[in-house]
Design an enzyme around this catalytic site. Structure first.
Site, PDB file in Angstrom:
ATOM      1  N   GLU A 257     -22.865 -10.497  34.871  1.00 19.12           N
ATOM      2  CA  GLU A 257     -23.067 -10.486  33.425  1.00 19.12           C
ATOM      3  C   GLU A 257     -22.790 -11.901  32.958  1.00 19.12           C
ATOM      4  O   GLU A 257     -21.637 -12.332  32.884  1.00 19.12           O
ATOM      5  CB  GLU A 257     -22.132  -9.456  32.785  1.00 19.12           C
ATOM      6  N   CYS A 291     -20.131 -12.953  24.754  1.00 22.75           N
ATOM      7  CA  CYS A 291     -21.438 -13.208  25.366  1.00 22.75           C
ATOM      8  C   CYS A 291     -22.579 -12.582  24.581  1.00 22.75           C
ATOM      9  O   CYS A 291     -23.739 -12.979  24.756  1.00 22.75           O
ATOM     10  CB  CYS A 291     -21.446 -12.687  26.805  1.00 22.75           C
TER      11      CYS A 291
END
Length: 523
Positions: A257, A291
């Site tokens: 990720e 993020c």
């Protein structure tokens, strides 16, 4: 309920059911409060030796843990979940001290982290196989799912609890054992989780947490090990690519990720009040240090000015300061490098024609920062000059007091163009650059003009447009009239340079399982 964070502070790696200190010949490092620069605790640095010892412990524990029934493993996970909830306030306080996020966000993250434990405690009991229609009358074909083995989890500082539970809960639920390497910025939250896991009854060696400052060498040790069969990593695309290279010789399964460049598209038919509410929630959570935070606001030319006016009004009400205060909306940035990066983005935007429409100042203390934010609307140009001077002074004095200005309030930049750095780079700070578009096709092209593909957002009241645009966006996740999209029930992950695999949801078990085909003949 435990509210005393000091009761859950541990200062060494947790390996094979023990708190390992001098036995590995460790040095120590300080864990600092980003709001003040003060030391929270001194932690033993386990380094590569701790990783190697943890891998050996996880290997030893694997046969007995994987042999337990899914129901037995689920019961221990459920106990862990309840202990996390019982310690919500202590965990939240510790988290805010370590990473600076506002206490109300930290409380929310504890619940978010716990939700993954609960979800996978239940989902692990449903890792079904299948009976496949046979190709011959005397054969029977079966596919079963088995744990992949020892898992390495490398987690970031910005979600020091949730990124761990999202990775290791599915691994534990299906029978894997784990070695976790949390960020050196926030090791205390990870060690507190290990303490609660021990209380929940996980056998020795099933959960191991290794702490140390040398992220590169500790990560390399996980990748090089033939025992570790899976790596799950959250962090930058650059490091993710490096981990892929280092894992290639041992053919590991990877969940990555990575970085993002999230667009937030506001169409001319959007509910602007709802869009602004979603924008503030998505952009300024954890001071923009997530993020999935919005990186680029793409606004239709017909509502561009109106959206900016509403956005500035909303962000001017945000309070920047010490995260331990309940009224704080934006805490400090994680370190001086992050503050410097924000200033570099601003300098780049202004040099290329961008207009700083609203700018929260970096400050030496919370009260000064709040007063400056209140005065910004009265004199915007003067405020911007003060911001430049303060950041220059900060850089000059950093060696004397590197935590002089950890607070940066919300920033709005108008007239953003594709030539500016934040068009392609992840900001990881509280800057909201606003771009203008004139058609659906242009908005889609602008949104997709990036190597990243993690999260995206769009606001429109046209159902047909919502479907078509969402399908055209090259992102693993799309928030449609919604600025907060993360949930334990939904598959989290990206495409392109934003990573591989999915975490959470029913799909979250897949990367921790191997499918075994069994053919019964002679029947």
């Amino acid at each position: 309920m435990n509210t005393d964070y000091k009761k859950i502070i541990f200062t060494s790696s947790y390996i094979d059911g023990k708190w390992v200190e001098n036995s590995l010949g460790q040095s120590r490092f300080q864990v600092l409060n980003p709001a003040s620069g003060e030391s929270i605790a001194e932690v033993f640095d386990g380094g590569v030796q701790a990783v190697e010892a943890a891998i050996a412990a996880a290997k030893k524990a694997l046969p007995l843990w994987s042999a337990k029934t899914a129901k037995e493993r689920s019961a221990i996970l459920e106990k862990w979940w309840s202990l996390v909830l019982e310690n919500q306030e202590a965990l939240a306080t510790l988290m805010t001290l370590e990473c600076g996020k506002p206490i109300k966000e930290s409380r929310g993250e504890v619940l978010y982290a716990a939700s993954f434990i609960k979800w996978f405690a239940e989902e692990g009991r449903r890792a079904y196989g299948s009976v496949i229609p046979t190709s011959a009358k005397d054969r029977r074909v079966v596919a079963i799912k088995q744990p992949i083995g020892v898992v390495g989890a490398i987690t970031p500082w910005n979600f020091p609890l949730a990124m761990i539970t999202r990775k290791i809960s599915p691994a534990l639920a299906v029978g894997c054992t784990v070695v976790t390497r949390p960020s050196e910025e926030t090791p205390l939250s990870a060690l507190a989780l290990a303490h609660l896991a021990e209380q929940a009854g996980f056998p020795a060696g099933v959960i191991n947490v290794t702490v140390g400052e040398d992220a590169s060498e500790m990560g390399k040790a996980l990748c090089a090990s033939e025992v570790v069969r899976k790596i799950s990593f959250t962090g930058s695309t650059r490091v993710g690519a490096l981990l892929m290279q280092q894992s290639a010789p041992t053919i590991k399964k990877l969940s990555l990720e990575l970085g993002g460049n999230a667009p937030f598209i506001v169409f001319e038919d959007a509910d602007l009040d709802a869009a602004v509410k979603g924008a503030v929630a998505s952009k300024y959570r954890n001071a923009g240090q997530t993020c999935v935070c919005v990186n680029r606001f793409l606004v239709h030319e017909k509502v561009y000015d109106q959206f900016i006016e509403k956005l500035i009004k909303a962000v001017s009400a945000l309070k920047c300061g010490n995260g331990l205060e309940d009224s704080t909306d934006i805490g400090p940035l994680i370190n001086p490098k992050a503050v410097k990066k924000v200033q570099e983005f601003l300098d780049d935007a202004k040099a290329k024609g961008g207009q700083v429409l609203y700018c929260g100042l970096a400050s030496q203390n919370q009260n000064q920062n709040q007063n400056q934010n209140q005065n910004q609307n009265q004199n915007q140009n003067q405020n911007q000059n003060q911001n430049q001077n303060q950041n220059q002074n900060q850089n000059q004095n950093q060696n004397q007091n590197e935590y002089q200005s950890p607070f940066v309030g919300p920033i709005v930049v108008g007239g953003a163009t594709s030539s500016m750095r934040f068009a392609q780079e992840e900001i990881f700070g509280p800057i909201a650059p606003v771009f203008k578009f004139s058609s659906d096709a242009e908005a889609i092209a602008m949104a997709n003009d990036t190597i990243y593909g993690l999260a995206s957002y769009m606001y429109s009241q046209n159902v047909a447009r919502c479907w078509k645009v969402a399908e055209a966006l090259e992102y693993g996740m799309v928030g449609i009239n919604e600025g907060l999209i993360s949930s334990e029930v939904a598959p989290f992950g990206g495409v392109k340079s934003s990573g591989l695999g999915r975490e959470g949801s029913q799909y979250g078990l897949d990367d921790y399982l191997e499918i075994k085909y069994m053919c019964f003949g002679g029947l």
